[in-house]
Motif scaffolding. Structure first.
Motif, PDB file in Angstrom:
ATOM      1  N   GLU A   6       0.936  -1.090   0.049  1.00 53.25           N
ATOM      2  CA  GLU A   6      -0.012   0.061   0.019  1.00 53.25           C
ATOM      3  C   GLU A   6       0.865   1.272  -0.014  1.00 53.25           C
ATOM      4  O   GLU A   6       1.736   1.323   0.630  1.00 53.25           O
ATOM      5  CB  GLU A   6      -1.130  -0.030   0.983  1.00 53.25           C
ATOM      6  CG  GLU A   6      -1.786   1.275   1.275  1.00 53.25           C
ATOM      7  CD  GLU A   6      -2.893   1.171   2.545  1.00 53.25           C
ATOM      8  OE1 GLU A   6      -3.583   2.130   2.760  1.00 53.25           O
ATOM      9  OE2 GLU A   6      -2.677   0.148   3.153  1.00 53.25           O
ATOM     10  N   CYS A   7       0.273   2.268  -0.843  1.00 51.79           N
ATOM     11  CA  CYS A   7       1.179   3.469  -1.101  1.00 51.79           C
ATOM     12  C   CYS A   7       0.208   4.549  -0.183  1.00 51.79           C
ATOM     13  O   CYS A   7      -0.825   4.293   0.191  1.00 51.79           O
ATOM     14  CB  CYS A   7       1.371   3.839  -2.101  1.00 51.79           C
ATOM     15  SG  CYS A   7       2.132   2.758  -3.334  1.00 51.79           S
ATOM     16  N   GLN A   8       0.908   5.725   0.109  1.00 51.46           N
ATOM     17  CA  GLN A   8       0.383   6.836   0.609  1.00 51.46           C
ATOM     18  C   GLN A   8       0.198   7.925  -0.226  1.00 51.46           C
ATOM     19  O   GLN A   8       1.141   8.558  -0.930  1.00 51.46           O
ATOM     20  CB  GLN A   8       0.949   7.407   2.151  1.00 51.46           C
ATOM     21  CG  GLN A   8       0.333   8.261   2.776  1.00 51.46           C
ATOM     22  CD  GLN A   8       1.159   8.511   4.084  1.00 51.46           C
ATOM     23  OE1 GLN A   8       2.330   8.463   4.222  1.00 51.46           O
ATOM     24  NE2 GLN A   8       0.478   9.015   5.244  1.00 51.46           N
ATOM     25  N   VAL A   9      -1.334   8.544  -0.327  1.00 46.19           N
ATOM     26  CA  VAL A   9      -1.518   9.799  -1.154  1.00 46.19           C
ATOM     27  C   VAL A   9      -1.161  10.943  -0.178  1.00 46.19           C
ATOM     28  O   VAL A   9      -1.605  11.014   0.998  1.00 46.19           O
ATOM     29  CB  VAL A   9      -2.905   9.790  -1.732  1.00 46.19           C
ATOM     30  CG1 VAL A   9      -2.903  11.087  -2.521  1.00 46.19           C
ATOM     31  CG2 VAL A   9      -3.160   8.556  -2.453  1.00 46.19           C
ATOM     32  N   VAL A  10       0.190  11.762  -0.490  1.00 41.02           N
ATOM     33  CA  VAL A  10       0.555  12.780   0.353  1.00 41.02           C
ATOM     34  C   VAL A  10       0.048  14.213  -0.306  1.00 41.02           C
ATOM     35  O   VAL A  10       0.264  14.986   0.602  1.00 41.02           O
ATOM     36  CB  VAL A  10       2.003  12.476   0.798  1.00 41.02           C
ATOM     37  CG1 VAL A  10       2.400  11.548   1.203  1.00 41.02           C
ATOM     38  CG2 VAL A  10       2.647  12.643  -0.637  1.00 41.02           C
ATOM     39  N   GLN A  11      -0.410  14.316  -1.370  1.00 44.24           N
ATOM     40  CA  GLN A  11      -1.075  15.581  -1.711  1.00 44.24           C
ATOM     41  C   GLN A  11      -2.131  15.146  -2.797  1.00 44.24           C
ATOM     42  O   GLN A  11      -1.847  14.505  -3.553  1.00 44.24           O
ATOM     43  CB  GLN A  11       0.105  16.168  -2.493  1.00 44.24           C
ATOM     44  CG  GLN A  11      -0.148  17.617  -3.019  1.00 44.24           C
ATOM     45  CD  GLN A  11       1.158  18.255  -3.678  1.00 44.24           C
ATOM     46  OE1 GLN A  11       2.273  17.883  -3.543  1.00 44.24           O
ATOM     47  NE2 GLN A  11       0.995  19.392  -4.503  1.00 44.24           N
ATOM     48  N   GLY A  12      -3.175  16.181  -2.590  1.00 43.14           N
ATOM     49  CA  GLY A  12      -4.336  16.126  -3.504  1.00 43.14           C
ATOM     50  C   GLY A  12      -5.018  14.525  -3.551  1.00 43.14           C
ATOM     51  O   GLY A  12      -5.045  13.901  -2.350  1.00 43.14           O
ATOM     52  N   SER A  13      -5.684  14.309  -4.548  1.00 45.95           N
ATOM     53  CA  SER A  13      -6.271  12.916  -4.511  1.00 45.95           C
ATOM     54  C   SER A  13      -6.266  12.519  -5.942  1.00 45.95           C
ATOM     55  O   SER A  13      -6.229  13.170  -7.127  1.00 45.95           O
ATOM     56  CB  SER A  13      -7.790  13.194  -4.034  1.00 45.95           C
ATOM     57  OG  SER A  13      -8.354  14.168  -5.026  1.00 45.95           O
ATOM     58  N   LEU A  14      -6.220  11.026  -5.980  1.00 41.84           N
ATOM     59  CA  LEU A  14      -6.282  10.334  -7.072  1.00 41.84           C
ATOM     60  C   LEU A  14      -7.606  10.380  -7.930  1.00 41.84           C
ATOM     61  O   LEU A  14      -8.532   9.841  -7.516  1.00 41.84           O
ATOM     62  CB  LEU A  14      -5.646   8.859  -7.121  1.00 41.84           C
ATOM     63  CG  LEU A  14      -4.401   8.670  -6.613  1.00 41.84           C
ATOM     64  CD1 LEU A  14      -3.943   7.430  -6.029  1.00 41.84           C
ATOM     65  CD2 LEU A  14      -3.196   9.169  -7.920  1.00 41.84           C
ATOM     66  N   ALA A  34       0.235  13.324  -5.489  1.00 48.42           N
ATOM     67  CA  ALA A  34       1.311  12.802  -5.451  1.00 48.42           C
ATOM     68  C   ALA A  34       1.241  11.715  -4.328  1.00 48.42           C
ATOM     69  O   ALA A  34       0.593  11.804  -3.254  1.00 48.42           O
ATOM     70  CB  ALA A  34       2.383  13.999  -4.506  1.00 48.42           C
ATOM     71  N   VAL A  35       1.704  10.412  -4.671  1.00 47.30           N
ATOM     72  CA  VAL A  35       1.902   9.215  -3.948  1.00 47.30           C
ATOM     73  C   VAL A  35       3.418   9.099  -3.510  1.00 47.30           C
ATOM     74  O   VAL A  35       4.098   8.749  -4.361  1.00 47.30           O
ATOM     75  CB  VAL A  35       1.156   8.121  -4.877  1.00 47.30           C
ATOM     76  CG1 VAL A  35       1.046   6.892  -4.003  1.00 47.30           C
ATOM     77  CG2 VAL A  35      -0.052   8.694  -5.250  1.00 47.30           C
ATOM     78  N   ARG A  36       3.292   8.733  -2.162  1.00 44.64           N
ATOM     79  CA  ARG A  36       4.746   8.476  -1.638  1.00 44.64           C
ATOM     80  C   ARG A  36       4.736   6.971  -1.657  1.00 44.64           C
ATOM     81  O   ARG A  36       3.802   6.097  -1.242  1.00 44.64           O
ATOM     82  CB  ARG A  36       4.835   8.963  -0.170  1.00 44.64           C
ATOM     83  CG  ARG A  36       6.112   8.337   0.448  1.00 44.64           C
ATOM     84  CD  ARG A  36       6.424   9.213   1.572  1.00 44.64           C
ATOM     85  NE  ARG A  36       5.551   9.072   2.685  1.00 44.64           N
ATOM     86  CZ  ARG A  36       5.747   8.541   3.779  1.00 44.64           C
ATOM     87  NH1 ARG A  36       6.858   7.771   3.579  1.00 44.64           N
ATOM     88  NH2 ARG A  36       4.841   8.271   4.669  1.00 44.64           N
ATOM     89  N   LEU A  37       5.896   6.574  -2.431  1.00 42.52           N
ATOM     90  CA  LEU A  37       6.062   5.108  -2.699  1.00 42.52           C
ATOM     91  C   LEU A  37       6.847   4.446  -1.575  1.00 42.52           C
ATOM     92  O   LEU A  37       7.572   4.900  -0.940  1.00 42.52           O
ATOM     93  CB  LEU A  37       6.796   4.874  -4.052  1.00 42.52           C
ATOM     94  CG  LEU A  37       6.019   5.338  -5.156  1.00 42.52           C
ATOM     95  CD1 LEU A  37       6.924   5.166  -6.482  1.00 42.52           C
ATOM     96  CD2 LEU A  37       4.686   5.019  -5.456  1.00 42.52           C
ATOM     97  N   PRO A  38       6.361   3.249  -1.387  1.00 39.11           N
ATOM     98  CA  PRO A  38       6.864   2.577   0.146  1.00 39.11           C
ATOM     99  C   PRO A  38       8.650   2.283  -0.068  1.00 39.11           C
ATOM    100  O   PRO A  38       9.004   2.098   0.762  1.00 39.11           O
ATOM    101  CB  PRO A  38       6.128   1.204   0.126  1.00 39.11           C
ATOM    102  CG  PRO A  38       5.709   0.929  -1.206  1.00 39.11           C
ATOM    103  CD  PRO A  38       5.454   2.424  -1.751  1.00 39.11           C
ATOM    104  N   ARG A  39       9.059   2.450  -1.447  1.00 41.08           N
ATOM    105  CA  ARG A  39      10.493   2.395  -1.447  1.00 41.08           C
ATOM    106  C   ARG A  39      10.812   2.934  -3.003  1.00 41.08           C
ATOM    107  O   ARG A  39      10.086   3.215  -3.702  1.00 41.08           O
ATOM    108  CB  ARG A  39      10.976   0.859  -1.188  1.00 41.08           C
ATOM    109  CG  ARG A  39      10.600  -0.007  -2.305  1.00 41.08           C
ATOM    110  CD  ARG A  39      11.803  -0.452  -3.394  1.00 41.08           C
ATOM    111  NE  ARG A  39      11.516  -1.277  -4.510  1.00 41.08           N
ATOM    112  CZ  ARG A  39      11.631  -2.440  -4.226  1.00 41.08           C
ATOM    113  NH1 ARG A  39      12.190  -3.060  -3.289  1.00 41.08           N
ATOM    114  NH2 ARG A  39      11.131  -3.054  -5.330  1.00 41.08           N
TER     115      ARG A  39
END
Length: 588
Positions: A120-128, A564-569
């Protein structure tokens, strides 16, 4: 290339500073160190470079990396062949040039990563946005074993990085394309099949590695009939199937399931109709569903053209014997009437090989040509060639017909220093050009639409083979590092010498991305504007080690960030990608 591609070989000891004003939000994550080269025998479990552990987040944790179970101890023949490999890599052909030295080529975010299960990734800005429900998948080289000898960026096994999006949530998965080469070497725990681009530099190295390879075949370590190439360059949706592509082998069928897991389904030859290999840049006409492709090679015919029906049925080959010498043909273009090929100054270079260099290189005495053939031709009788001095392209963005088919217009980045293409990408500058061919008179005219260093240009896929207005291209700073994305309006007339950039988004100091991709907001609406959609890409922050998936508004002059989606790695820099909608994923 991609395995030839024009994302290319870095001179990675250079770290340019980016001073553009557009900021990017960053969060602390990984620090990436250079790859450590170990002369001891390889094992199936790779130890990644050590990285500091980030502070835990209550809502977001770092997933564990995968490890492979140890392989069986090598047999006596394998031990002997590995010893010969060591001697060749150490004494006959050590990695003396930075362009073939893994310590340079695989440093920073070019360093390989292990596979990652759906995480799972985290959306850190806006929305998809809902129109992004599906998967963005990007291909690129990721060596299975840390090289002990010469290594070229194009030589790494293909790894797919897929971000699966559904109802505003995102999951990242990274998996190797399970080619025959990958599976054989994974089972044995050491490299078996030599690298194409770095393994045959000079007669001594070529002869030595050729002899060891032949001995491995005779000993039954691998069967070349099953394929010896890679699938590390791009992806394409052809006849309802998704393929990972590289120019050194047949396509490999893959799928992404609803959970985001990536599966390799197998090597595909279109019911025995496709031989050896195909381009990594096939073109699909959105109206007819037909896909057009080609392959090239070192023996006549040096070029072969073909097409595939919308149902996946491949049609007979059209060999092109009028291309009289082996040339590097990485990409091409189609219109509604024609297919357009570019014979450039890069090709097979036997004299360079005899002098100890690469078998592929630039020939400054060769005059580049553009070849035009009807796209439904049954033979090459209507093939025409036009000399275009100084026009060397790796990627063709698009082409279309004008004046009832009497004119062909093509847009492509022209490489101004083609001799540096394979070894010094930091010295390359590509000028975006519009080329017009008058088929009645044979006249070819050209003019630049932007003098900025641009490549990896993409359009709205619905406009392939049709007249279009907008191009989204990556900014080299220098290549292969990509510091931002620009939007160009190529409808400007030849008499207007303005730079055609009408939109721009720079990633910020120390941040570099990949090829952009355009996703239409209303793909089923024939009245939608050409630029009504989103531009997506992966971006990596070299200061913090964090990677993100960016979604930009394609209509905004600043390519405003929608999500913007923060990726797990981290996701290493790579080559070409594709967005596949839910409706198509569900059919795979």
């Amino acid at each position: 290339m991609d395995t030839l591609s024009s994302s290319f070989l870095p001179k990675l000891s250079i770290h340019p500073n980016n001073t553009h004003s557009h900021p990017t939000t960053t969060l602390p994550f990984l620090n990436v160190s250079s790859v450590k080269i170990d002369d001891r025998p390889q094992t199936t479990t790779r130890t990644p470079p050590k990285k500091p552990t980030p502070p835990p987040s209550p809502a977001y944790t770092t997933p564990p990396l995968l490890t492979r179970k140890p392989a069986e101890p090598p047999s006596l023949p394998a031990t002997i062949f590995n010893a010969f490999d060591y001697l060749i890599n150490t004494f006959i052909d050590p990695p003396l040039k930075p362009s073939f030295d893994p310590r340079y080529v695989l440093s920073d975010n070019f360093a390989p990563v292990d596979e990652l299960p759906p995480t799972e990734c985290q959306v850190v800005q806006g929305s998809l946005p809902p129109s992004l429900d599906g998967a963005y998948i990007r291909n690129g080289p990721n060596p299975q074993f840390l090289p002990r000898g010469p290594y070229h960026l194009f030589d790494g096994e293909g790894m797919l990085h897929a971000i699966r999006i559904s109802k505003g949530k995102a999951t990242l998965c990274s998996r190797y394309v399970k080619t025959y080469k990958y599976k054989v070497e994974s089972e044995k725990g050491f490299p078996v099949i030599p690298n194409v681009f770095s393994g045959f530099n000079g007669l001594s190295a070529s002869a030595a590695r050729g002899a060891v390879t032949a001995a491995r075949v005779l000993a039954g370590q691998f069967n070349p009939i099953n394929g010896i190439g890679l699938a590390n360059t791009s992806l394409a949706l052809i006849g309802g199937r998704l393929y990972a592509l590289g120019e050194s082998d047949l396509p490999y069928s893959v799928k992404v399931d609803p959970n985001g897991e990536i599966h390799t389904l197998g090597r595909h030859d279109f019911d025995g109709q496709l031989l050896m290999s195909m381009t990594a840049h096939p073109k699909t006409d959105a109206q007819t569903g037909e896909t057009f492709g080609f392959r090239y090679g070192p023996v006549p015919p040096f070029l072969t053209f073909f097409r595939i029906y919308a149902n996946g049925e491949k049609q007979p080959d059209v060999p092109i014997f009028s291309m009289t010498s082996p040339s590097f043909l990485h990409d091409f273009a189609i219109t509604k009437k024609y297919a357009i090929f570019n014979e450039i100054q890069i090709g097979m270079n036997p004299l360079e090989l005899m002098a100890g260099g690469s078998p592929v290189g630039a020939n400054p005495g060769k005059v580049p040509r553009i070849g035009v053939i009807p796209r439904y031709a049954k033979d090459e009788s209507e093939m025409r060639w036009f000399e275009v001095p100084g026009f060397n392209i790796i990627h063709a963005i698009n082409a279309w017909d004008e004046d009832e088919g009497n004119w062909i217009v093509m847009v492509a980045p022209n490489i101004l220093s083609v001799e540096h293409t394979l070894e010094r990408m930091d010295l390359i500058h590509a000028s975006m050009e519009k080329v017009k061919i008058d088929l009645r008179t044979g006249t070819v005219s050209r003019h630049p639409v932007s003098t900025r260093n641009l490549d990896f240009g993409v359009i709205n896929p619905a406009f392939v083979g049709k007249k279009h207005k907008y191009v989204y291209a990556a900014v080299g700073d220098p290549m292969p590092k990509i510091s931002g994305v620009v939007k160009l309006d190529v409808s400007t007339s030849e008499g207007d010498r303005r730079d055609c950039i009408v939109g721009s988004r720079m990633f910020g100091a120390g941040c570099f991305g990949g090829e952009p991709f355009f996703v239409a907001r209303q793909p089923d609406n024939p009245n939608a504007e050409e630029d009504d959609g989103y531009v997506v890409t992966y971006v990596h922050n070299e200061n913090t080690g964090e990677s993100r998936f960016l979604v930009m508004d394609a209509r905004s002059p600043s390519l405003e960030i929608v999500a913007a989606v923060r990726l797990p790695r981290r996701v290493p820099y790579g080559f070409h990608g594709l967005f596949v909608r839910d409706t198509d994923l569900n059919k795979l």
